[in-house]
Design an enzyme around this catalytic site. Structure first.
Site, mmCIF file in Angstrom:
data_model
loop_
_atom_site.group_PDB
_atom_site.id
_atom_site.type_symbol
_atom_site.label_atom_id
_atom_site.label_comp_id
_atom_site.label_asym_id
_atom_site.label_seq_id
_atom_site.Cartn_x
_atom_site.Cartn_y
_atom_site.Cartn_z
ATOM 1 N N HIS A 189 11.642 -11.313 -35.908
ATOM 2 C CA HIS A 189 12.930 -11.664 -36.520
ATOM 3 C C HIS A 189 12.765 -12.085 -37.976
ATOM 4 C CE1 HIS A 189 13.209 -12.544 -32.132
ATOM 5 N NE2 HIS A 189 14.334 -11.864 -32.261
ATOM 6 N N ASP A 214 9.157 -14.884 -37.298
ATOM 7 C CA ASP A 214 8.157 -14.727 -36.236
ATOM 8 C C ASP A 214 7.747 -13.247 -36.232
ATOM 9 O OD1 ASP A 214 10.274 -13.465 -34.971
ATOM 10 O OD2 ASP A 214 10.679 -15.112 -33.585
ATOM 11 N N SER A 224 19.297 -10.902 -30.189
ATOM 12 C CA SER A 224 18.680 -12.108 -30.751
ATOM 13 C C SER A 224 18.836 -12.210 -32.270
ATOM 14 C CB SER A 224 17.197 -12.178 -30.384
ATOM 15 O OG SER A 224 16.516 -11.033 -30.848
#
Ligand SMILES: *[C@@H]1O[C@H](CO)[C@@H](O)[C@H](O)[C@H]1NC(C)=O
Length: 367
Positions: free
Chosen positions: A335, A332, A41
């Site tokens: 990340h 967040d 991600s």
């Protein structure tokens, strides 16, 4: 060039224009033929959007609030490290492999195969549903290569691949969504932390050799970031105030030290190739220990963390993020922000961190 210009005004103007053009030319000329990204991600440009069943999508506001295309599936408010890196080496932002328009001439500057929740092991991240584990990302690269073979001659392709940059940043989910999740995965019952890191590196090395066999020669391999410092870990673990969860970080560092050894070994085995280690721990702690030097104020909470305890990994749909996003290390609970991604990309590109063994990306392009 300046020294060759005559002082006459007309020539001066022409000269200035020429210098301008050569400067633009130098900026625009890509330093690699293409770039191929494998990862999770931290690098996913939206590959997971095309899966029906997966819990790892971020195609909703406020994700992408600072991105020119809005929410794209990137786990960030704006650009990812790989987006900035593509720009720094003179390439366009790479398309997501799974995007239906990623074909024909759209693949000529490279493709991004990264998939959120993916790990080196096929099973890692399966708690989140569909994703491309590293094995499938390699398979997808082979599909791209077959498409390239329709567009180029064989000897042209081998030169092209030898001057392409491979960026691999994967392994976090083998810990976060595997080894450190003993309720769901058996790995921590079966392997000591050292043995598990050996297992990961063995598979990782196998994939690198596969890519090398296909003709790729320049590999930038990013170590795992210090997972024990994410707002998510800080909220569920028990770290002394101002510190990270060192037990998690120590386990992840076992992977990194083995990756560094692998890089040394591969460089001596393949003199025609370059393998470079990207020191993510060093990058992260530089930012965390000296936030003010980089315009950061908050390093232990996400700009869009949910609730007082940051117990959600992701920002919730339509949640209002903090206003001063560039002052946060984390976007967040897991990340980094675009501001941090830009700094890290710059370090990887032309930084001089002692551990960026043995060189940075700009130097890789020149060799
Ligand atoms: C790195 O590159 C940037 C431009 O992209 C430049 O401004 C900076 O001075 C360079 N830093 C070093 C250490 O070469």
């Amino acid at each position: 060039m300046e020294s060759q210009c005559s002082p006459s005004i007309v020539l001066l103007i022409i000269c200035t224009i020429l210098i301008g053009f050569s400067w633009i030319g130098a900026m625009a000329k890509p330093q690699f033929t293409a770039m191929y990204v494998f990862g999770d991600s931290l690098s996913d440009p939206g590959n997971n959007l095309y899966f029906h069943i997966t819990a790892t999508k971020s195609n909703y506001f406020p994700y992408g609030i600072d991105f020119h295309d809005g929410p794209t599936g990137r786990f960030c408010n704006g650009k990812l490290i790989v987006d900035f890196l593509a720009e720094l080496v003179g390439l366009p932002i790479l398309p997501a492999y799974e995007n239906p328009s990623t074909n024909g001439e759209n693949i000529l500057f490279g493709v991004n195969y990264a998939s959120s929740a993916a790990g080196i092991l096929d099973e890692s991240g399966s708690n989140f549903g569909h994703r491309f584990p590293l094995s499938e990302q390699i398979q997808n690269f082979k599909n791209t290569l077959n498409q390239l073979r329709n567009q180029m001659e064989e000897d042209e392709i081998s030169k092209y691949l030898a001057n392409a940059l491979v960026l691999m940043a994967i392994g976090s989910n083998d810990y976060i969504n595997n080894y450190l999740m003993p309720q769901i995965f058996k790995s921590s019952h079966l392997y000591s932390p050292g043995d598990f890191a050996d297992l990961l590196i063995k598979q990782y090395a196998g994939y690198l050799l596969e890519l090398h066999n296909l003709g790729l020669r320049k590999f930038y391999l990013v170590g795992n970031p210090p997972y024990g410092c994410t707002p998510f870990q800080l909220s569920i673990g028990h770290a002394p105030p101002g510190q990270c969860i060192s037990s998690s970080n120590n386990i992840v560092e076992m992977f990194n030290s083995r990756l560094k050894s692998l890089v040394l070994r591969l460089n001596s085995n393949f003199q025609d190739s370059q393998f470079v280690f990207g020191p993510s721990f060093q990058w992260f702690f530089e930012l965390r220990d000296n936030p003010f030097a980089y315009g950061l104020k908050v390093t232990d909470k996400g700009c869009c963390s949910y609730g007082p305890k940051n117990l959600e990994l992701l920002c919730l749909p339509s949640q209002i993020p903090c206003a001063n996003r560039d002052q946060y290390l984390f976007w967040d609970s897991a990340h980094p922000t675009q501001a941090v991604n830009q700094i890290i990309a710059q370090w990887a590109y032309n930084g001089s961190f002692s551990n960026a063994y043995p060189r940075n990306i700009q130097q890789m392009a020149q060799m």
